[in-house]
Design a protein around this motif. Structure first.
Motif, short mmCIF file in Angstrom:
data_model
loop_
_atom_site.label_atom_id
_atom_site.label_comp_id
_atom_site.label_asym_id
_atom_site.label_seq_id
_atom_site.Cartn_x
_atom_site.Cartn_y
_atom_site.Cartn_z
N GLY A 157 0.80 -1.22 0.00
CA GLY A 157 0.00 0.00 0.00
C GLY A 157 0.83 1.27 0.00
O GLY A 157 0.27 2.37 0.00
N LEU A 158 2.15 1.16 -0.04
CA LEU A 158 3.03 2.33 0.08
C LEU A 158 3.32 2.98 -1.26
O LEU A 158 3.82 4.11 -1.30
CB LEU A 158 4.34 1.93 0.77
N VAL A 159 3.07 2.29 -2.34
CA VAL A 159 3.20 2.86 -3.69
C VAL A 159 1.91 2.54 -4.43
O VAL A 159 1.51 1.37 -4.50
CB VAL A 159 4.41 2.29 -4.45
N ARG A 160 1.26 3.56 -4.97
CA ARG A 160 -0.03 3.32 -5.63
C ARG A 160 -0.29 4.36 -6.70
O ARG A 160 0.17 5.50 -6.62
CB ARG A 160 -1.16 3.33 -4.61
N SER A 161 -1.04 3.94 -7.69
CA SER A 161 -1.46 4.84 -8.75
C SER A 161 -2.66 5.66 -8.29
O SER A 161 -3.58 5.13 -7.65
CB SER A 161 -1.84 4.04 -10.01
N LEU A 162 -2.66 6.95 -8.62
CA LEU A 162 -3.77 7.83 -8.26
C LEU A 162 -4.71 8.08 -9.45
O LEU A 162 -5.74 8.74 -9.30
CB LEU A 162 -3.25 9.17 -7.74
N GLY A 163 -4.34 7.59 -10.62
CA GLY A 163 -5.21 7.70 -11.78
C GLY A 163 -5.05 9.01 -12.53
O GLY A 163 -4.35 9.92 -12.11
N LYS A 164 -5.74 9.09 -13.67
CA LYS A 164 -5.65 10.24 -14.56
C LYS A 164 -6.65 11.33 -14.17
O LYS A 164 -7.72 11.04 -13.64
CB LYS A 164 -5.90 9.82 -16.01
N LYS A 165 -6.26 12.57 -14.48
CA LYS A 165 -7.15 13.71 -14.30
C LYS A 165 -6.99 14.64 -15.50
O LYS A 165 -5.88 14.88 -15.97
CB LYS A 165 -6.80 14.47 -13.01
N ARG A 166 -8.11 15.16 -15.97
CA ARG A 166 -8.09 16.16 -17.05
C ARG A 166 -8.24 17.54 -16.43
O ARG A 166 -9.20 17.80 -15.72
CB ARG A 166 -9.19 15.88 -18.06
N GLN A 167 -7.27 18.39 -16.71
CA GLN A 167 -7.25 19.73 -16.13
C GLN A 167 -7.15 20.75 -17.26
O GLN A 167 -6.84 20.40 -18.40
CB GLN A 167 -6.07 19.85 -15.16
N PRO A 168 -7.41 22.02 -16.96
CA PRO A 168 -7.38 23.03 -18.03
C PRO A 168 -6.06 23.09 -18.78
O PRO A 168 -6.04 23.39 -19.99
CB PRO A 168 -7.66 24.33 -17.28
N ASP A 169 -4.95 22.83 -18.09
CA ASP A 169 -3.65 22.95 -18.74
C ASP A 169 -3.07 21.62 -19.18
O ASP A 169 -1.90 21.53 -19.55
CB ASP A 169 -2.66 23.65 -17.80
N GLY A 170 -3.87 20.54 -19.16
CA GLY A 170 -3.36 19.26 -19.64
C GLY A 170 -3.97 18.07 -18.91
O GLY A 170 -4.89 18.22 -18.11
N VAL A 171 -3.41 16.92 -19.19
CA VAL A 171 -3.83 15.67 -18.57
C VAL A 171 -2.71 15.20 -17.65
O VAL A 171 -1.52 15.35 -17.97
CB VAL A 171 -4.13 14.59 -19.63
N THR A 172 -3.09 14.64 -16.50
CA THR A 172 -2.09 14.14 -15.56
C THR A 172 -2.36 12.68 -15.21
O THR A 172 -3.50 12.20 -15.28
CB THR A 172 -2.07 14.95 -14.25
N ASP A 173 -1.31 11.97 -14.86
CA ASP A 173 -1.40 10.64 -14.27
C ASP A 173 -0.35 10.59 -13.18
O ASP A 173 0.80 11.02 -13.39
CB ASP A 173 -1.16 9.55 -15.32
N SER A 174 -0.72 10.08 -12.00
CA SER A 174 0.13 10.26 -10.82
C SER A 174 0.39 8.95 -10.09
O SER A 174 -0.43 8.02 -10.13
CB SER A 174 -0.52 11.25 -9.85
N VAL A 175 1.52 8.92 -9.40
CA VAL A 175 1.90 7.81 -8.52
C VAL A 175 2.34 8.41 -7.19
O VAL A 175 3.16 9.34 -7.16
CB VAL A 175 3.04 6.97 -9.12
N GLN A 176 1.80 7.88 -6.09
CA GLN A 176 2.19 8.37 -4.76
C GLN A 176 3.02 7.32 -4.04
O GLN A 176 2.72 6.13 -4.11
CB GLN A 176 0.95 8.71 -3.92
N THR A 177 4.06 7.77 -3.34
CA THR A 177 4.99 6.88 -2.64
C THR A 177 5.21 7.37 -1.22
O THR A 177 5.56 8.54 -1.00
CB THR A 177 6.35 6.83 -3.37
N ASP A 178 5.02 6.48 -0.26
CA ASP A 178 5.30 6.78 1.15
C ASP A 178 6.75 6.41 1.42
O ASP A 178 7.09 5.28 1.76
CB ASP A 178 4.35 5.98 2.04
N LEU A 179 7.63 7.37 1.26
CA LEU A 179 9.07 7.12 1.34
C LEU A 179 9.50 6.66 2.73
O LEU A 179 10.31 5.73 2.87
CB LEU A 179 9.84 8.38 0.96
#
Length: 273
Positions: free
Chosen positions: A66-88
């Motif tokens: 559970g320490l590394v996970r995908s947060l999924g895509k988001k469409r925003q006014p300035d572009g599209v994002t896809d994110s990964v969160q890591t509990d270092l």
């Protein structure tokens, strides 16, 4: 971005004070621009995964810890994002670094516009300003997977390094290069087959379809299993053995099946439906 954001060059690094970070891939969409997927590989000091579970991607969006996970895509006014969160702070010591990867479905990155990676403090309230920013430029444009950057241990802390290293054979090449075993079978949607890891199990000879005539002409009951050939040599089902010596047609009954395939060895690189 403020002065607190480190605008990075390829190969440069920056220390991270945050205990958890969010790596965000951002690009500008368009009619001919492919979808970009963010993924992560958890590597040891040998730069290889411990198991296939150390690969977090669209078909396996969460590490078992559970320490590394995908947060999924988001469409925003300035572009599209896809994110990964890591509990270092909570990652076990066996994890030496986490690669942040961008990939497409076999479309070269020369068609992806304005790709960049931004690293945020995931513990801060609100979106805030990124800790680091790197414009990812493919070296040839033919790449279909890019290691945008890496989070890596340095002493008791962590750093982020800007990379931009590419693979023209996509996630398949990147994954196998870091110890992931992937399936060789073709995907259900007709995607190109993924190369499998080296096969350690030899193909066993197939059993003869008819019981062999026993040596010296003694008949056996119809339901009895095929007896072992005389003197250990394989016999042909249609040829009377000559005192235990193999006949020319015998080898064909023991040839390996050319259509035999091992079962899938690892994660499929076919997007889940």
């Amino acid at each position: 971005m403020t002065d607190m954001t480190h605008a990075m060059l390829k190969g440069s690094n920056v220390p991270l004070d945050a205990t958890a970070v969010r790596a965000v891939l951002r690009w500008t969409p368009g009619p001919d621009v492919p979808e970009v997927d963010a993924s992560a590989l958890l590597l040891g000091v040998d730069r290889r995964v411990r198991s296939d579970e150390d690969f977090v991607f669209y078909n396996q969006p969460r590490h078992p810890s559970g320490l590394v996970r995908s947060l999924g895509k988001k469409r925003q006014p300035d572009g599209v994002t896809d994110s990964v969160q890591t509990d270092l702070a909570a990652l076990e010591p066996a994890v030496d670094r986490v690669l942040i990867v961008a990939s497409t479905d076999d479309v070269p990155f020369e068609r992806v516009r304005d790709l960049c990676i931004q690293v945020y403090d995931a513990t801060a309230s609100g979106s805030g300003e990124p800790l680091a920013y790197f414009e990812v430029k493919p070296e040839t444009g033919a790449e279909t997977a890019l290691i945008c950057g890496e989070l890596y241990r340095r002493g008791e802390g962590w750093k982020f390094r800007a990379l931009g290293e590419g693979y023209s054979n996509g996630l398949i090449g990147l994954a196998t290069d870091h110890g992931i075993s992937v399936d060789e079978t073709e995907g259900a949607d007709g995607a190109d087959p993924a190369p499998a890891a080296a096969r350690a199990t030899p193909v066993q000879p197939s059993e003869p379809t008819q019981p062999m005539q026993p040596a010296y002409g003694y008949p056996q009951p119809a339901a009895a299993p095929a007896p072992a050939p005389a003197y250990g040599f394989p016999q042909s089902a249609s040829t009377q053995p000559a005192y235990g010596y193999p006949q020319p047609a015998a080898a064909a009954a023991f040839a390996p099946d050319p259509n035999f395939r091992l079962p899938p060895q690892g994660p499929q690189f076919v997007r889940g439906q």
